[in-house]
Design an enzyme around this catalytic site. Structure first.
Site, PDB file in Angstrom:
ATOM      1  N   HIS A   1      -3.836 -10.996  12.236  1.00  0.00           N
ATOM      2  CA  HIS A   1      -2.740 -10.427  11.448  1.00  0.00           C
ATOM      3  C   HIS A   1      -1.814 -11.541  10.983  1.00  0.00           C
ATOM      4  CE1 HIS A   1      -0.077  -7.325   9.983  1.00  0.00           C
ATOM      5  NE2 HIS A   1       0.946  -7.826  10.687  1.00  0.00           N
TER       6      HIS A   1
ATOM      7  N   ASP B   1       7.057  -8.067   8.132  1.00  0.00           N
ATOM      8  CA  ASP B   1       5.704  -7.657   8.508  1.00  0.00           C
ATOM      9  C   ASP B   1       5.309  -6.457   7.659  1.00  0.00           C
ATOM     10  OD1 ASP B   1       3.566  -8.075  10.857  1.00  0.00           O
ATOM     11  OD2 ASP B   1       3.738  -5.937  10.412  1.00  0.00           O
TER      12      ASP B   1
ATOM     13  N   CYS C   1      -2.894  -7.872   4.646  1.00  0.00           N
ATOM     14  CA  CYS C   1      -1.680  -8.429   5.246  1.00  0.00           C
ATOM     15  C   CYS C   1      -1.393  -9.838   4.726  1.00  0.00           C
ATOM     16  CB  CYS C   1      -1.798  -8.435   6.765  1.00  0.00           C
ATOM     17  SG  CYS C   1      -3.255  -9.295   7.387  1.00  0.00           S
TER      18      CYS C   1
END
EC number: 3.4.22.-
Length: 755
Positions: free
Chosen positions: A646, A663, A713
């Site tokens: 991530h 995030d 991401c």
């Protein structure tokens, strides 16, 4: 409480004696156990002197057996009546009389028993009749106890069946030796609910001449069954279960909806049904009365419409009759809803002519009004006006010089410049005229049912629902309603070969510049072809896509590399920007280098390995990474965080000493923020910047674009960095990621940021 039990006890006794609850089921195996016990003891011959209730059952045993053998009244076909001697009646009823029992045997039932015995005694004169009845009686009495005759109606089998125990009725009681007949044996339950279980056949017909038909098994299904709480019946739980289902709210609501749906007719059924009623009313209203006569219920008595064959015009008074102007308001046809009558043709010399109302316009004209008296009716002439009405709307169709010929095959309506099939509002009409002796009769059940739903008629606007009907009244044309239509496009002057050559040259340029066709979009291809040929090729997308697929098959591998400062990207690195692939560190670091070079004085972008090195080796492991850079002179620090699978982002705003965490999945790693804060304090002491030793704050930004998959991401992190560095708002979402990937690919290949 004791009194209540006694009342319930008596109700149970009465219910067991009456057997109402046993109607409609097989023989009851478990019923009131005290009654069962009493009958069993009585058959075994044991005295029962337990208590008062048992003595009552002992006295009522015989009455219960007699009550089970009650029969119906004598059928209508029995003609002979017998007289009864009173001594016999007293002898029959005397065994039944007890102290605590009621008289269940009445005089009428005793008469029936004596009638059967007298029938047998009177039949001794004829050997034939005597033998036949004797054999019949023997057959009945010799039935086994478990047979259908003995088990019917829930009666328990008897141990010693006798002829006197079976009440019988005979149809055709006294006959001469020469006469023939059939004997019907009727075994009946109590309260005259008799059932005929069979017909013992003699000759074919009864002596009166009528055929002998056995009685049918009848059961009153509307009869309510009241159950006692003391009753032990094995099917009671199933009855309650089905009753609960039938009485449930969901079942009742569903049944009501089904009934309403069945009751509602479809639009086509209403149309055809209304038209059939109209045809019948027209056929019966030929007497000159303005109101149609009532239609007989019997379909065989319906009169078919009659068309007189006359040299002169046949005028029939109805909704479509010709009325001069000024008399329309006083017409008796005004009402809430008028039915459409078919226009009667004017018949001359065996031929009929259908014509429409002549008007000044050559095309059909529709005039919609709400009241019938607002429509001007033309003066009487040889043609017939066609009036159609649906509730409050009346439409008048006029056509000039249009005729239809009536032949033996049918009626054909031809209208040039309009629809070939014309029908009224009330439904399509298909008629077949038959010429016989100066009359034309209309076949309602023949051609109407066969052609009423034909394809030609269903295509007509009035055979469709009101929502699907075209806007004829407003005069709008349905041709090319949406944008002029693509059907009218001209053939392209550019052939496939020219288009393929131009497309191949354009793809070569893309491959040379980007190493693959990943950043290429459909909009760019169509734009390039439009610039070359000055033509829109949107209608030839299948051919263009096929050419691009063939080109990719021919150029699968390309030796393409990108060098920028100390960064190098090959095709494997750039392939991570295609589709749903995860971005690697090389792509993140080179794109961060482009951002930092775009605003060199404000932004510093840390390498993606910085945080990992800081965690593993501490400050000494990354001390040399900022040896040539003064971090405290920058406005914004961008630190990508890569935690296994991530990507996240930490930003440091040096003007207000705020450390923020970004995030795309809403995750907050506090230890990462704390590691960066410790690093900044250590760096401030090493660079001798005491003003940055205190006043640091941490923040978590939540109102930012979020990803909706597990592969974008890294793309979100690069987009965060670009927007923050260029001070642009976050105006992107998950739907923009394919376009953002292509743009990042181009920016990496061109080594510059694009607006």
């Amino acid at each position: 409480m004791k009194k209540q039990r006694k009342i319930l006890w008596r109700k149970g006794i009465h219910l067991a004696f009456s057997e109402k609850w046993n109607t409609g089921f097989g023989g009851f195996k478990k019923f009131y156990f005290h009654q069962h016990l009493c009958i069993l003891k009585a058959k075994l011959g044991r005295p029962i002197t337990r208590n008062r209730q048992l003595r009552h059952f002992q006295g009522g045993k015989k009455a219960l057996q007699i009550q089970k053998t009650w029969v119906k009244d004598e059928p209508p076909c029995a003609k002979t009546k017998f007289s009864v001697d009173t001594p016999h009646a007293s002898t029959l009823s005397s065994p039944v009389k007890r102290k605590d029992t009621k008289h269940f045997v009445s005089s009428s039932r005793t008469l029936l028993r004596l009638q059967a015995e007298k029938l047998l005694s009177s039949a001794k004169n004829s050997d034939h009749e005597y033998c036949r009845e004797k054999n019949l009686l023997k057959t009945v009495t010799d039935f086994p106890s478990n047979s259908a005759l003995g088990q019917a109606n829930g009666h328990r089998p008897r141990t010693d069946p006798q002829a006197s125990d079976f009440p019988m009725k005979f149809n055709g009681e006294s006959q001469s030796p020469g006469e023939s007949g059939a004997i019907v044996i009727t075994l009946s339950n109590h309260k005259r609910k008799g059932f005929c279980y069979g017909c013992c056949r003699g000759p074919e017909h009864h002596r009166n001449g009528g055929p002998l038909i056995p009685k049918q098994f009848q059961l009153n299904r509307h009869r309510r069954i009241k159950l006692s709480p003391l009753m032990m019946y094995e099917k009671l739980s199933m009855i309650r279960f089905r009753y609960r289902i039938l009485r449930s709210q969901h079942f009742r609501t569903k049944s009501k909806v089904c009934k309403l749906r069945k009751a509602q007719r479809s639009w086509v059924q209403k149309v055809t049904g209304d038209h059939q009623e109209t045809l019948r009313e027209n056929g019966e209203g030929g007497s000159g009365s303005p109101f149609p006569s009532p239609e007989p219920k019997d379909p065989s008595c319906r009169q078919q419409p009659y068309f007189p064959d006359m040299d002169s015009n046949a005028v029939v008074k109805g909704t479509n009759s010709h009325v001069p102007d000024g008399h329309t308001k006083g017409s008796p046809f005004l009402g809430k809803e008028l039915s459409l009558d078919e226009a009667f043709p004017d018949q001359q010399n065996g031929s009929a002519t259908h014509a429409w109302d002549q008007s000044s316009c050559a095309s059909p004209k529709w005039e919609c009004t709400e009241l019938i008296h607002d429509i001007p009716l033309p003066e009487h002439h040889s043609n017939t006006m066609f009036v159609s009405e649906t509730e409050k709307e009346i439409a008048t169709l006029g056509q000039e010089n249009r005729t239809s010929s009536l032949s033996d095959d049918g009626v054909k309506l031809s209208v040039s410049g309009a629809d070939t099939s014309v029908s009224s509002v009330d439904g399509p009409v298909s008629q077949k005229a038959v010429h016989s002796e100066n009359s034309y009769q209309m076949e309602e059940d023949g051609s109407l049912k066969q052609n009423i739903l034909s394809s030609e008629l269903l295509d007509h606007p009035y055979c469709k629902s009101p929502l699907e009907a075209p806007l004829v009244c407003s005069g709008l044309k349905l041709e090319n309603q949406v944008g002029g239509g693509k059907d009218s496009q001209k053939a392209s002057p550019v052939d496939d070969e020219q288009l393929s050559v131009c497309l191949s040259g354009f793809l070569d340029e893309v491959m040379k510049k980007y190493g693959s066709l990943v950043p290429l979009s459909e909009k760019e291809v169509l734009g390039r072809l439009k610039d070359v040929f000055n033509e829109d090729f949107s209608n030839r997308k299948p051919f263009i896509n096929r050419e691009i697929t063939n080109y990719r098959a021919r150029h699968q591998k390309c030796n393409f590399r990108i060098f920028y400062n100390k960064h190098m990207l090959d095709m494997d690195d750039l392939a991570t920007l295609d589709g749903q692939n995860w971005l690697n560190d090389q792509v993140i670091n080179m794109y961060g280098e482009l951002i930092m070079d775009a605003v060199p004085d404000k932004v510093h972008f840390f390498n993606s390995f910085f945080h990992r090195q800081l965690v593993t080796k501490g400050y000494n492991g990354v001390k040399r990474w900022t040896k040539k850079v003064d971090l405290f002179k920058k406005s914004l620090l961008l630190i990508p965080i890569h935690l296994e699978v991530h990507w996240s982002l930490i930003t440091v705003t040096l003007s207000n000493r705020i450390i923020s965490f970004y995030d795309s999945q809403g995750i907050h790693f506090k230890f990462c923020v704390e590691n960066i804060r410790k690093y900044l304090l250590t760096e401030a002491r090493e660079k001798n910047r005491p003003e940055f030793l205190q006043g640091w704050q941490t923040a978590v930004t939540k109102c930012i674009p979020q990803q909706k998959n597990d592969s974008d991401c890294g793309v979100f992190v690069l987009q965060y960095c670009k927007c923050l560095a260029l001070e642009q708002p976050f105006q992107f979402s998950q739907e923009d990621m394919p376009r953002v990937r292509k743009r990042i690919y181009k920016e990496l290949c061109e080594c510059r940021l694009m607006d």
